[in-house]
Enzyme design. Structure first.
Site, PDB file in Angstrom:
ATOM      1  N   GLU A 363     -16.127 154.444 -25.583  1.00  7.52           N
ATOM      2  CA  GLU A 363     -16.002 153.975 -27.133  1.00  7.52           C
ATOM      3  C   GLU A 363     -17.265 153.078 -27.404  1.00  7.52           C
ATOM      4  O   GLU A 363     -17.349 152.325 -28.229  1.00  7.52           O
ATOM      5  CB  GLU A 363     -14.761 153.389 -27.511  1.00  7.52           C
ATOM      6  CG  GLU A 363     -13.514 154.259 -27.194  1.00  7.52           C
ATOM      7  CD  GLU A 363     -12.151 154.014 -27.991  1.00  7.52           C
ATOM      8  OE1 GLU A 363     -12.400 153.466 -28.918  1.00  7.52           O
ATOM      9  OE2 GLU A 363     -11.154 154.498 -27.424  1.00  7.52           O
TER      10      GLU A 363
HETATM   11  N1  CAA Z   1     -18.877 153.134 -40.832  1.00 12.45           N
HETATM   12  C1  CAA Z   1     -18.949 154.046 -41.948  1.00 12.45           C
HETATM   13  N2  CAA Z   1     -20.267 155.217 -41.828  1.00 12.45           N
HETATM   14  C2  CAA Z   1     -20.881 154.829 -40.988  1.00 12.45           C
HETATM   15  C3  CAA Z   1     -21.019 153.813 -39.825  1.00 12.45           C
HETATM   16  C4  CAA Z   1     -19.660 153.082 -40.008  1.00 12.45           C
HETATM   17  N3  CAA Z   1     -19.571 152.020 -38.942  1.00 12.45           N
HETATM   18  N4  CAA Z   1     -22.007 153.798 -39.252  1.00 12.45           N
HETATM   19  C5  CAA Z   1     -22.634 154.840 -39.535  1.00 12.45           C
HETATM   20  N5  CAA Z   1     -22.257 155.501 -40.774  1.00 12.45           N
HETATM   21  C6  CAA Z   1     -22.665 156.518 -41.493  1.00 12.45           C
HETATM   22  C7  CAA Z   1     -23.633 156.046 -42.523  1.00 12.45           C
HETATM   23  O1  CAA Z   1     -23.009 156.385 -43.802  1.00 12.45           O
HETATM   24  C8  CAA Z   1     -24.986 156.618 -42.048  1.00 12.45           C
HETATM   25  O2  CAA Z   1     -25.221 157.221 -43.353  1.00 12.45           O
HETATM   26  P1  CAA Z   1     -26.611 156.816 -43.936  1.00 12.45           P
HETATM   27  O3  CAA Z   1     -27.872 157.423 -43.755  1.00 12.45           O
HETATM   28  O4  CAA Z   1     -26.282 157.002 -45.442  1.00 12.45           O
HETATM   29  O5  CAA Z   1     -26.620 155.105 -43.871  1.00 12.45           O
HETATM   30  C9  CAA Z   1     -24.614 157.611 -40.973  1.00 12.45           C
HETATM   31  O6  CAA Z   1     -23.340 157.508 -40.476  1.00 12.45           O
HETATM   32  C10 CAA Z   1     -25.541 157.776 -39.813  1.00 12.45           C
HETATM   33  O7  CAA Z   1     -25.504 156.445 -39.412  1.00 12.45           O
HETATM   34  P2  CAA Z   1     -26.605 155.888 -38.359  1.00 12.45           P
HETATM   35  O8  CAA Z   1     -28.156 156.425 -38.874  1.00 12.45           O
HETATM   36  O9  CAA Z   1     -26.517 154.507 -38.159  1.00 12.45           O
HETATM   37  O10 CAA Z   1     -26.336 156.976 -37.108  1.00 12.45           O
HETATM   38  P3  CAA Z   1     -26.980 156.734 -35.646  1.00 12.45           P
HETATM   39  O11 CAA Z   1     -27.298 158.196 -35.146  1.00 12.45           O
HETATM   40  O12 CAA Z   1     -28.382 155.796 -35.773  1.00 12.45           O
HETATM   41  O13 CAA Z   1     -26.048 156.199 -34.699  1.00 12.45           O
HETATM   42  C11 CAA Z   1     -24.575 154.607 -33.660  1.00 12.45           C
HETATM   43  C12 CAA Z   1     -25.286 155.113 -34.733  1.00 12.45           C
HETATM   44  C13 CAA Z   1     -23.815 153.572 -34.000  1.00 12.45           C
HETATM   45  C14 CAA Z   1     -25.456 154.641 -32.241  1.00 12.45           C
HETATM   46  C15 CAA Z   1     -23.673 155.875 -33.257  1.00 12.45           C
HETATM   47  O14 CAA Z   1     -24.122 157.137 -33.142  1.00 12.45           O
HETATM   48  C16 CAA Z   1     -22.532 155.453 -32.056  1.00 12.45           C
HETATM   49  O15 CAA Z   1     -21.427 154.872 -32.389  1.00 12.45           O
HETATM   50  N6  CAA Z   1     -22.611 156.103 -31.036  1.00 12.45           N
HETATM   51  C17 CAA Z   1     -21.774 155.767 -29.912  1.00 12.45           C
HETATM   52  C18 CAA Z   1     -20.665 156.721 -29.985  1.00 12.45           C
HETATM   53  C19 CAA Z   1     -19.433 156.512 -29.311  1.00 12.45           C
HETATM   54  O16 CAA Z   1     -18.806 155.169 -29.251  1.00 12.45           O
HETATM   55  N7  CAA Z   1     -18.846 157.254 -28.409  1.00 12.45           N
HETATM   56  C20 CAA Z   1     -17.655 157.106 -27.950  1.00 12.45           C
HETATM   57  C21 CAA Z   1     -16.952 158.630 -27.924  1.00 12.45           C
HETATM   58  S1  CAA Z   1     -15.072 158.084 -28.221  1.00 12.45           S
HETATM   59  C22 CAA Z   1     -14.253 157.644 -26.662  1.00 12.45           C
HETATM   60  O17 CAA Z   1     -14.879 157.351 -25.766  1.00 12.45           O
HETATM   61  C23 CAA Z   1     -12.843 158.021 -26.720  1.00 12.45           C
HETATM   62  C24 CAA Z   1     -12.347 158.170 -25.594  1.00 12.45           C
HETATM   63  O18 CAA Z   1     -11.772 158.984 -25.054  1.00 12.45           O
HETATM   64  C25 CAA Z   1     -11.777 156.855 -24.899  1.00 12.45           C
END
Ligand code: CAA
Length: 379
Positions: A363
């Protein structure tokens, strides 16, 4: 730290504690060693309302607040972090996301089963080439008019082998990058959807983690969550709450290992004294308790913010960052305090140390949490 918990929240915490002691502790070592799925326990947790804690009673849930959820997660995780990750994914990644953003028909169809534990959910974002960089989704959901044709691979999917309802993120229009991603509900048994072999893991061994394969899977547009292109936003908003669940899991792991260490320090003697009276051990325990208390404050604060309807991206990233670090350090010190006994399964702490590691990875890794924190601080 009970000063702002309500009598109802304390009751939920105590009932989760009692359940974990009576029904999860027996057999936890064997389930871990054999990688046995805790079917009976998950059914019991469903009957007790732990699988859909925050879901509105109109959809069959317990209708509780986030604080009650993190308290229950902490208690279950103190004893069995495999059971708690199954619970966490179902509650905060699947039920919460569906209830918040799903259509009335989707909620009616899936939530009562998911909230009661009769159905199980999985959240499918990660891919071989899209782990931390989640917007680089390669799984395709090709628009075919009234349905999507889904092709691709998901991996490290918690509950992957036992779920009935999979929330799958897939790219429909790559030119739009994160805005071209859709979140789709795909049911177990849908033609073309195959579950790959179970991963052999270092920890949380009685939960299951699988690779999923989608080959020309037809998914009706009525199975899309939210508007076209909402999938990445859906995943990010849902993960903010999911990270809080994992922070509570890490907190429980740390607390469980700490309690076992205190008990051991009060009965094990070296050089004619209880080991707790040696400063080397007492100082370790003092640091462990303080790190845990700081983690608890961050977790409870984020839960309180969520219950107030405030944004929690920053607070849940801070809670997960700190609590998972505390869990890794505390469980490692717990093994050290137990000495040779800490390295054998009967004393539980070696399992806790193995289980703690994943809280710094899934996550969103520690590094991703730091990235979210830095962004949240405007850096
Ligand atoms: N809420 C709403 N919208 C969001 C948001 C949020 N928290 N964060 C980003 N967005 C939207 C925005 O609208 C953004 O659009 P704009 O360009 O209009 O601003 C768009 O998404 C893209 O956002 P970013 O440019 O911030 O995206 P990024 O490519 O830089 O990535 C990141 C951001 C935070 C690194 C994201 O990729 C991330 O969270 N990575 C980690 C993934 C993760 O947690 N994986 C876990 C898998 S699930 C798991 O593990 C479950 C399990 O089985 C236990």
């Amino acid at each position: 730290m009970e000063f702002f918990l309500t009598p109802e929240q304390l009751m939920i915490r105590d009932s989760a504690r009692e359940y974990a002691q009576q029904h999860l502790l027996p057999g936890v070592i064997e389930r871990d060693l054999n990688g046995t799925w805790p079917q009976e326990q998950i059914e019991q947790m469903g009957q007790l309302g732990f699988m859909g804690m925050m879901v509105d009673p109109q959809w069959g849930g317990s209708g509780l607040d986030t604080m009650s959820y993190v308290l229950a997660m902490e208690e279950i995780s103190k004893i069995d972090a495999s059971a708690s990750v199954i619970m966490s994914v179902n509650n905060s990644l699947v039920c919460w996301g569906l209830e918040k953003f799903g259509s009335a028909a989707q909620k009616e169809k899936y939530l009562p089963g998911l909230a009661s534990g009769q159905l199980l959910g999985a959240f499918c974002l990660s891919e071989p080439e899209a782990g931390s960089d989640a917007s680089s989704q390669k799984t395709k959901a090709e628009d075919q008019g009234d349905h999507y044709l889904v092709n691709g691979t998901k991996n490290w999917i918690t509950n992957g082998g036992h779920a009935d309802v999979y929330l799958v993120m897939a790219q429909t229009d790559a030119r739009l990058k994160s805005k071209g991603i859709n979140a789709l509900i795909i049911e177990k048994g849908t033609p073309g959807f195959e579950v790959g072999p179970k991963e052999q893991k270092m920890g949380i061994r009685s939960s299951d983690t699988h690779t999923l394969q989608f080959t020309d899977v037809v998914v009706s547009k009525s199975h899309r969550i939210g508007e076209e292109g909402f999938g990445f936003s859906f995943a990010m908003k849902t993960l903010a709450g999911g990270r809080l669940g994992i922070a509570a899991q890490a907190l429980g792991l740390a607390q469980g290992a700490y309690e076992r260490s205190v008990a051991y320090a009060k009965q094990r003697k070296t050089f004619g004294q209880l080991i707790g009276s040696h400063q080397a051990i007492a100082f370790k325990l003092a640091k462990m308790a303080t790190d845990i208390e700081a983690a608890r404050l961050l977790v409870y604060k984020a839960a309180q913010l969520k219950d107030q309807g405030a944004p929690i991206d920053l607070a849940s990233a801070m809670a997960k960052y700190w609590a998972s670090k505390a869990a890794m350090e505390v469980t490692t010190e717990a093994v050290q305090i137990h000495g040779g006994n800490g390295y054998v399964v009967e004393y539980h702490v070696e399992r806790m140390m193995r289980d703690a590691k994943i809280t710094q990875i899934y996550e969103g890794t520690t590094e991703i949490q730091q990235m979210i924190i830095a962004r949240g601080l405007g850096i």
